[in-house]
Design a protein around this motif. Structure first.
Motif, PDB file in Angstrom:
ATOM      1  N   LYS A 199       7.140  -8.066  18.378  1.00 59.18           N
ATOM      2  CA  LYS A 199       6.087  -9.231  18.547  1.00 59.18           C
ATOM      3  C   LYS A 199       6.322 -10.000  19.773  1.00 59.18           C
ATOM      4  O   LYS A 199       7.440 -10.531  19.803  1.00 59.18           O
ATOM      5  N   PRO A 200       5.532  -9.991  20.675  1.00 58.69           N
ATOM      6  CA  PRO A 200       5.887 -10.924  21.815  1.00 58.69           C
ATOM      7  C   PRO A 200       5.690 -12.283  21.872  1.00 58.69           C
ATOM      8  O   PRO A 200       5.001 -12.732  20.859  1.00 58.69           O
ATOM      9  N   THR A 242       8.891 -17.906  15.899  1.00 60.32           N
ATOM     10  CA  THR A 242      10.047 -16.978  16.367  1.00 60.32           C
ATOM     11  C   THR A 242      11.419 -16.820  15.244  1.00 60.32           C
ATOM     12  O   THR A 242      11.334 -17.580  14.558  1.00 60.32           O
ATOM     13  N   SER A 243      11.586 -15.521  15.277  1.00 60.18           N
ATOM     14  CA  SER A 243      12.977 -15.368  14.631  1.00 60.18           C
ATOM     15  C   SER A 243      14.042 -15.999  15.465  1.00 60.18           C
ATOM     16  O   SER A 243      14.013 -16.404  16.749  1.00 60.18           O
ATOM     17  N   LEU A 244      15.396 -15.972  14.862  1.00 57.44           N
ATOM     18  CA  LEU A 244      16.387 -16.834  15.489  1.00 57.44           C
ATOM     19  C   LEU A 244      17.572 -15.925  15.897  1.00 57.44           C
ATOM     20  O   LEU A 244      17.972 -15.050  14.856  1.00 57.44           O
ATOM     21  N   PHE A 245      18.168 -15.741  17.134  1.00 51.68           N
ATOM     22  CA  PHE A 245      19.067 -14.795  17.699  1.00 51.68           C
ATOM     23  C   PHE A 245      20.427 -15.556  18.158  1.00 51.68           C
ATOM     24  O   PHE A 245      20.314 -16.728  18.378  1.00 51.68           O
ATOM     25  N   GLU A 246      21.393 -14.844  17.755  1.00 48.75           N
ATOM     26  CA  GLU A 246      22.582 -15.179  18.239  1.00 48.75           C
ATOM     27  C   GLU A 246      23.484 -13.751  18.870  1.00 48.75           C
ATOM     28  O   GLU A 246      22.936 -12.936  18.512  1.00 48.75           O
ATOM     29  N   THR A 274       3.606 -19.500  20.362  1.00 52.47           N
ATOM     30  CA  THR A 274       4.776 -19.152  19.569  1.00 52.47           C
ATOM     31  C   THR A 274       5.616 -20.529  19.194  1.00 52.47           C
ATOM     32  O   THR A 274       5.937 -21.269  20.295  1.00 52.47           O
ATOM     33  N   VAL A 275       5.877 -20.910  17.967  1.00 49.18           N
ATOM     34  CA  VAL A 275       6.681 -22.168  17.445  1.00 49.18           C
ATOM     35  C   VAL A 275       8.066 -21.688  17.682  1.00 49.18           C
ATOM     36  O   VAL A 275       8.599 -20.656  17.152  1.00 49.18           O
ATOM     37  N   PHE A 276       8.678 -22.511  18.312  1.00 54.52           N
ATOM     38  CA  PHE A 276      10.225 -22.569  18.332  1.00 54.52           C
ATOM     39  C   PHE A 276      10.910 -23.790  17.783  1.00 54.52           C
ATOM     40  O   PHE A 276      10.150 -24.788  17.844  1.00 54.52           O
ATOM     41  N   GLY A 284       9.504 -11.770  26.825  1.00 52.91           N
ATOM     42  CA  GLY A 284      10.275 -11.238  25.631  1.00 52.91           C
ATOM     43  C   GLY A 284       9.662 -11.349  24.423  1.00 52.91           C
ATOM     44  O   GLY A 284       8.369 -11.343  24.285  1.00 52.91           O
ATOM     45  N   TYR A 285      10.385 -11.411  23.332  1.00 51.49           N
ATOM     46  CA  TYR A 285       9.938 -11.205  21.937  1.00 51.49           C
ATOM     47  C   TYR A 285      10.281 -12.251  20.895  1.00 51.49           C
ATOM     48  O   TYR A 285      11.511 -12.987  21.082  1.00 51.49           O
TER      49      TYR A 285
END
Length: 470
Positions: free
Chosen positions: A45-46, A226-230, A51-53, A37-38
């Motif tokens: 952006k994949p 990463t961006s943050l999703f909810e 990728t930092v989480f 995913g992204y």
């Protein structure tokens, strides 16, 4: 390998998560790594291996390991009373000498679920205008941005402990907040510096950092964070870049990392502190953290920052994590194997992905489940003892209500209707009342004088409301 990737991909698509990173490491090196995913849907952006989480509560084992290293080096003891470091720290009804570094690290100090972490997030982060946010701002006594405020809140004793120190395990973020500052004092440097010098740098964890506001993580990651999703109330996926800021809870939930870096850390623990043939962490520290002093069984046992259990006949030590835009699981399996699963959607369960990876290591069918609590099909002998309303005050008040109707135990868990399926002894699985195939949580009741005074929901003990006896 093709079957593993196909199963992970299929499950990822089925769940509809925005992005996820998976890494499996073995004695011979990385066995599998993949971004799904992204990290930014807006810019497509994949996710990739770098990728930092956020890792949220997976941070706790690092704080616990720091305490164990300091004991191994004679700079502190796990039996040190907390009052040695915070003279004003008290838990109601408990002798100060009995509340130790060890009881905090094992979540056995007697602290119940309480509000300070949620208050700290609401008062120090950019948050959406939700009912949770409004209530946290309304009820917070202060900004909860200093450890002294947490210590004062705990010591005021406006709650009932869940037992004597060492008696019961009930997950406590506040306990780990205090541990962060105990490390500062014992080490003579900040926890951030200690983790960097003693763990991250020796292991080559170049994309891992402990910081409070994500500024260092952003600088380290460049654009690859990463961006943050909810999900909103209608189930629609929404996103932002507003990382949770909870200053006193540094070693509790504030590490940012990659799945690849985290498997380095866990593999080192699996090998008794050895990384690439070098003893980078004292073997004594690893033994203190997860060693033979702790039981090994199918039902997990919380050691020092990690849950220890048997999966497929092998010892596994692992931990999960969750914050805004963060859902994670990571750990190791005996034999030098480690797994990390990092997802950028908050409030989801990624344990099924962890199990797929363990099954790959073990050579089991990839869909094999590893629940320790399994319904027996039998009937509990004294259901009336369990009837009542149980409460936890961690953020918004959360209830577990148990009823006995028409020969069956049912009720609500956090306002969702559930059925209770007996697994043996005092243990039940709560399943969705509308979809009994869906597990909601595991319940373990604690009885005294003819009725249950509390129930452990997952890892937190909810206590019976005083006037809610059967």
């Amino acid at each position: 390998m093709k079957e593993l990737e196909a199963r992970l991909e299929e499950r990822f698509r089925k769940r509809g998560y925005p992005g996820m990173s998976v890494c499996i490491r073995g004695p011979e090196g990385i066995l599998y790594e993949k971004g799904f995913g992204y990290r930014s849907i807006e810019h497509r952006k994949p996710v990739d291996a770098d990728t930092v989480f956020g890792i949220a509560s997976m941070s706790k084992s690092m704080t616990a390991l720091a305490c164990c290293i300091l004991q191994a080096e004679g700079k502190m003891s796990l039996e040190d009373p907390v009052v040695n470091y915070f003279p004003n720290f008290h838990i109601p009804g408990a002798p100060d000498e009995c509340v130790t570094v060890r009881t905090l690290a094992m979540h056995r100090s007697g602290l119940p679920p309480m509000e300070p972490l949620e208050w700290s997030i609401a008062m120090n982060s950019k948050e959406r205008d939700t009912h949770w946010y409004r209530e946290m701002v309304r009820t917070a006594p202060n900004k909860m941005d200093r450890i002294e405020q947490i210590v004062d809140y705990i010591s005021a004793g406006n709650y009932e402990s869940v037992g004597a120190p060492g008696e019961y395990m009930s997950y406590s973020n506040e306990g780990y907040a205090v541990l962060s500052y105990i490390v500062d004092q014992a080490a003579g440097i900040t926890l951030e510096e200690f983790l960097k010098k003693r763990i991250f740098e020796p292991l080559g964890m170049t994309r891992t950092v402990l910081d409070v506001d994500c500024s260092e993580a952003r600088a380290m990651a460049g654009d690859n964070i990463t961006s943050l999703f909810e999900r909103d109330d209608d189930g629609k996926l929404i996103w932002d870049d507003n990382w949770s800021i909870l200053p006193p809870f540094r070693g509790c939930a504030c590490v940012k990392s990659t799945a690849k870096d985290m498997t380095r850390y866990y593999q080192m623990l699996s090998n008794g502190g050895v990384w690439e043939g070098k003893q980078v962490i004292p073997a004594e520290a690893v033994e203190l953290m997860i060693g033979k002093a702790f039981p090994l069984r199918k039902k997990y046992y919380y050691c020092m920052g990690l849950e220890k259990s048997l999966i497929g006949g092998k010892m596994v030590c692992q931990h999960s994590g969750g914050l805004h835009g963060v859902s994670t699981q990571g750990g190791f399996m005996e034999g030098g194997y480690s797994v990390a699963v990092l997802c950028n959607e908050g409030d989801v369960d990624v344990e099924e992905f962890q199990w797929i990876c363990y099954n790959y290591i073990l050579g089991l069918p990839l869909e094999t489940e590893h629940y320790w609590a399994v319904p027996s099909g039998g009937t509990f002998s004294r259901p009336e003892m369990l009837v009542g309303d149980y409460l936890a005050r961690e953020g918004l008040p959360a209830h577990c209500v148990v009823e006995w109707k028409d020969g069956a135990l049912s009720g609500t868990y956090q306002d969702k209707p559930v059925l209770l399926c007996w697994c043996g002894q005092n243990i039940f699985v709560a399943v969705d009342a509308k979809n009994p195939e869906k597990r909601v949580t595991t319940l373990r009741f604690y009885t005294r004088n003819g009725f249950a005074w509390g129930v452990k929901c997952g890892s937190r003990i909810y206590q019976r409301v005083a006037d809610a006896r059967p």
